[in-house]
Structures are given as C-alpha cells and as structure tokens.
Design an enzyme around this catalytic site. Structure first.
Site, PDB file in Angstrom:
ATOM      1  CE  LYS A  64      -3.462  -2.276   2.890  1.00 49.24           C
ATOM      2  NZ  LYS A  64      -4.393  -2.272   3.906  1.00 49.24           N
ATOM      3  CE1 TYR A  97      -8.948  -3.266   1.606  1.00 48.49           C
ATOM      4  CE2 TYR A  97      -8.309  -1.261   0.545  1.00 48.49           C
ATOM      5  CZ  TYR A  97      -7.958  -2.304   1.268  1.00 48.49           C
ATOM      6  OH  TYR A  97      -6.826  -2.582   1.606  1.00 48.49           O
ATOM      7  CG  PHE A 103     -12.604   1.159   8.253  1.00 52.25           C
ATOM      8  CD1 PHE A 103     -12.146   0.410   7.358  1.00 52.25           C
ATOM      9  CD2 PHE A 103     -13.168   0.534   9.318  1.00 52.25           C
ATOM     10  CE1 PHE A 103     -12.119  -0.931   7.134  1.00 52.25           C
ATOM     11  CE2 PHE A 103     -13.291  -0.879   9.156  1.00 52.25           C
ATOM     12  CZ  PHE A 103     -12.892  -1.512   8.178  1.00 52.25           C
ATOM     13  NE  ARG A 124      -5.589 -12.711   5.087  1.00 51.63           N
ATOM     14  CZ  ARG A 124      -6.334 -11.469   5.513  1.00 51.63           C
ATOM     15  NH1 ARG A 124      -6.383 -10.806   4.243  1.00 51.63           N
ATOM     16  NH2 ARG A 124      -7.124 -11.283   6.490  1.00 51.63           N
ATOM     17  CB  THR A 152      -6.571  -6.704  10.293  1.00 50.83           C
ATOM     18  OG1 THR A 152      -6.949  -7.835   9.485  1.00 50.83           O
ATOM     19  CG2 THR A 152      -6.895  -5.358   9.585  1.00 50.83           C
ATOM     20  NE  ARG A 202      -1.682  -5.832   7.270  1.00 51.31           N
ATOM     21  CZ  ARG A 202      -2.658  -6.404   6.961  1.00 51.31           C
ATOM     22  NH1 ARG A 202      -3.324  -7.363   7.739  1.00 51.31           N
ATOM     23  NH2 ARG A 202      -3.326  -6.141   5.874  1.00 51.31           N
ATOM     24  CG  ASN A 218      -2.764  -2.704   7.243  1.00 46.06           C
ATOM     25  OD1 ASN A 218      -2.665  -2.191   6.443  1.00 46.06           O
ATOM     26  ND2 ASN A 218      -3.908  -3.460   8.064  1.00 46.06           N
ATOM     27  CG  HIS A 276      -4.965  -6.331  -0.098  1.00 46.27           C
ATOM     28  ND1 HIS A 276      -6.036  -6.354   0.845  1.00 46.27           N
ATOM     29  CD2 HIS A 276      -4.936  -7.148  -1.139  1.00 46.27           C
ATOM     30  CE1 HIS A 276      -7.080  -7.247   0.178  1.00 46.27           C
ATOM     31  NE2 HIS A 276      -6.315  -7.523  -0.842  1.00 46.27           N
ATOM     32  CD  GLU A 324      -8.564  -8.802  -3.224  1.00 41.37           C
ATOM     33  OE1 GLU A 324      -9.334  -8.455  -2.073  1.00 41.37           O
ATOM     34  OE2 GLU A 324      -7.343  -9.385  -2.827  1.00 41.37           O
TER      35      GLU A 324
HETATM   36  N1  UDP Z   1      -8.909  -0.921   8.414  1.00 41.81           N
HETATM   37  C1  UDP Z   1      -8.843   0.087   8.905  1.00 41.81           C
HETATM   38  N2  UDP Z   1      -9.564   0.105  10.132  1.00 41.81           N
HETATM   39  C2  UDP Z   1     -10.065  -0.797  10.720  1.00 41.81           C
HETATM   40  C3  UDP Z   1      -9.997  -2.250  10.066  1.00 41.81           C
HETATM   41  C4  UDP Z   1      -9.168  -2.083   8.838  1.00 41.81           C
HETATM   42  O1  UDP Z   1      -8.461   1.238   8.713  1.00 41.81           O
HETATM   43  O2  UDP Z   1     -10.757  -0.915  11.995  1.00 41.81           O
HETATM   44  C5  UDP Z   1      -8.279  -1.049   7.197  1.00 41.81           C
HETATM   45  C6  UDP Z   1      -6.950  -1.845   7.318  1.00 41.81           C
HETATM   46  O3  UDP Z   1      -5.841  -1.273   6.509  1.00 41.81           O
HETATM   47  C7  UDP Z   1      -7.087  -3.074   6.741  1.00 41.81           C
HETATM   48  C8  UDP Z   1      -8.189  -2.816   5.461  1.00 41.81           C
HETATM   49  O4  UDP Z   1      -9.200  -1.677   6.185  1.00 41.81           O
HETATM   50  O5  UDP Z   1      -5.959  -3.774   6.037  1.00 41.81           O
HETATM   51  C9  UDP Z   1      -9.136  -3.807   5.142  1.00 41.81           C
HETATM   52  O6  UDP Z   1      -9.521  -4.469   6.353  1.00 41.81           O
HETATM   53  P1  UDP Z   1      -9.732  -6.071   6.206  1.00 41.81           P
HETATM   54  O7  UDP Z   1     -10.531  -6.562   7.423  1.00 41.81           O
HETATM   55  O8  UDP Z   1     -10.034  -6.820   5.022  1.00 41.81           O
HETATM   56  O9  UDP Z   1      -8.126  -6.540   6.642  1.00 41.81           O
HETATM   57  P2  UDP Z   1      -7.085  -7.230   5.990  1.00 41.81           P
HETATM   58  O10 UDP Z   1      -7.648  -8.303   5.148  1.00 41.81           O
HETATM   59  O11 UDP Z   1      -6.308  -6.100   5.184  1.00 41.81           O
HETATM   60  O12 UDP Z   1      -6.121  -7.718   7.083  1.00 41.81           O
END
Ligand code: UDP
Length: 162
Positions: free
Chosen positions: A20, A60, A68, A96, A102, A113, A123, A126, A137
């Site tokens: 990102k 997203y 958010f 993952r 996350t 992370r 973070n 992705h 995707e």
């Molecule tokens: N995110 C955020 N606030 C939150 C949860 C998620 O800003 O409370 C952002 C964060 O950058 C995350 C992205 O939204 O990577 C996508 O969220 P997801 O739950 O899909 O997590 P990921 O798959 O990226 O671990």
C-alpha cells in the site's frame, strides 16, 4: 506420478498482494517482496499503479458499509501501490500468515505487519483472504497478458519433485 500432478496443481494457486502507499513511501517494497520470495513463492505479475478512489472502492467493495471505508479508499488512492500476483502451494492462506493480523498491535513478531507496522490504518500491505477474493482481485488489478507462467529452477528444490 500422482505426486507430480498434485504439485503441478498446487503451483497454480495464486494470490493478490499489494504494498500500500505507506509501504511504498517507507521504502519497504523490497523487504516485502523478499519475504515472499525467500519463502519459496513465485512472482508472476507486478506493477506500480496509483489507483483512482473509485478503483480503490471497487477493491474494498466488501467493506463499503464500514465507517472507515471512505478513508481507506482515499488512502489506497493517495499514491503508488505495488500490485503483485504470487504463486505457489498454499500461497493464499500462508501469504496471510506472512502478512500477520490486520491490526499490527495484534500481529505476531516475525510477520510483515508485526515487524514493520504499528497502526491498523497504516498496515502497509494487502493480501487476498480466500480463493474467491484472490480470483476477483487478480482480475480487477491485472489483465491476463500481464501475468506470466513459468517453471523456476528452484522449484524442484522447493517442492522436492524432479
Ligand atoms: N482497516 C482500518 N480500520 C479498521 C479495520 C481495517 O483502517 O478498523 C483497514 C486496514 O488497512 C485493513 C483494511 O482496512 O488492512 C481492510 O480490512 P480487512 O478487514 O479486509 O483486513 P485485511 O484483510 O487487510 O487484514
């Protein structure tokens, strides 16, 4: 022979990984690529793009009801993103694991992370969260001709098949 077929099928598993804008600005592209590469996964597509906010929203879309969502789409479109497709056995799930939870406060040390990020909104990386998402995707970010298929010399050492 069966083993060969299994390995061949497994090699076709692909996932979408993106560094990102925060990861790019912090100079973490090579660090992130290196973790996937050293594990034994194969890079089959890569490009640097600045996605539009609309495109980021598509990426997203599953989160569009979240508070958010707007800030997240704005952030993803705020600068260059390194979009990649990685291939290998178990790459979706294990990718993952390499990435970590996350929220970097909850990511284990040793994960990307966990080692390199502090807050959830920054973070740095992705990774697709399942086979369907991975397919969607990859299709969203890449045209088929932007991806390569090849056998690397290392594969017989990584998978133990001659
Ligand atoms: N995110 C955020 N606030 C939150 C949860 C998620 O800003 O409370 C952002 C964060 O950058 C995350 C992205 O939204 O990577 C996508 O969220 P997801 O739950 O899909 O997590 P990921 O798959 O990226 O671990």
């Amino acid at each position: 022979m069966l083993q060969d077929q299994e390995v061949h099928a497994a090699e076709l598993e692909r996932t979408f990984i993106a560094v990102k804008p925060d990861g790019v600005q912090r100079g973490l592209i090579s660090e992130i690529i290196s973790r996937f590469e050293r594990k034994g996964y194969k890079l089959v597509g890569i490009k640097v793009v600045v996605p539009s906010k609309e495109f980021a929203g598509k990426h997203y879309h599953a989160l569009k009801e979240k508070p958010f969502f707007n800030g997240l789409s704005e952030f993803l479109s705020s600068g260059p993103v390194v979009a990649m497709v990685w291939e290998g056995e178990g790459v979706i799930t294990y990718g993952r694991k390499l990435i970590g939870a996350t929220d970097p406060q909850k990511s284990e040390p040793g994960t990307i992370r966990g080692d390199l990020a502090v807050v959830v909104g920054r973070n740095i990386i992705h990774g697709s969260d399942g086979p369907e998402t991975a397919k969607d995707e990859i299709n969203l970010w890449f045209k088929p001709e932007e991806l390569v298929s090849f056998t690397s010399n290392a594969e017989k050492w990584i998978y133990g098949v001659n």
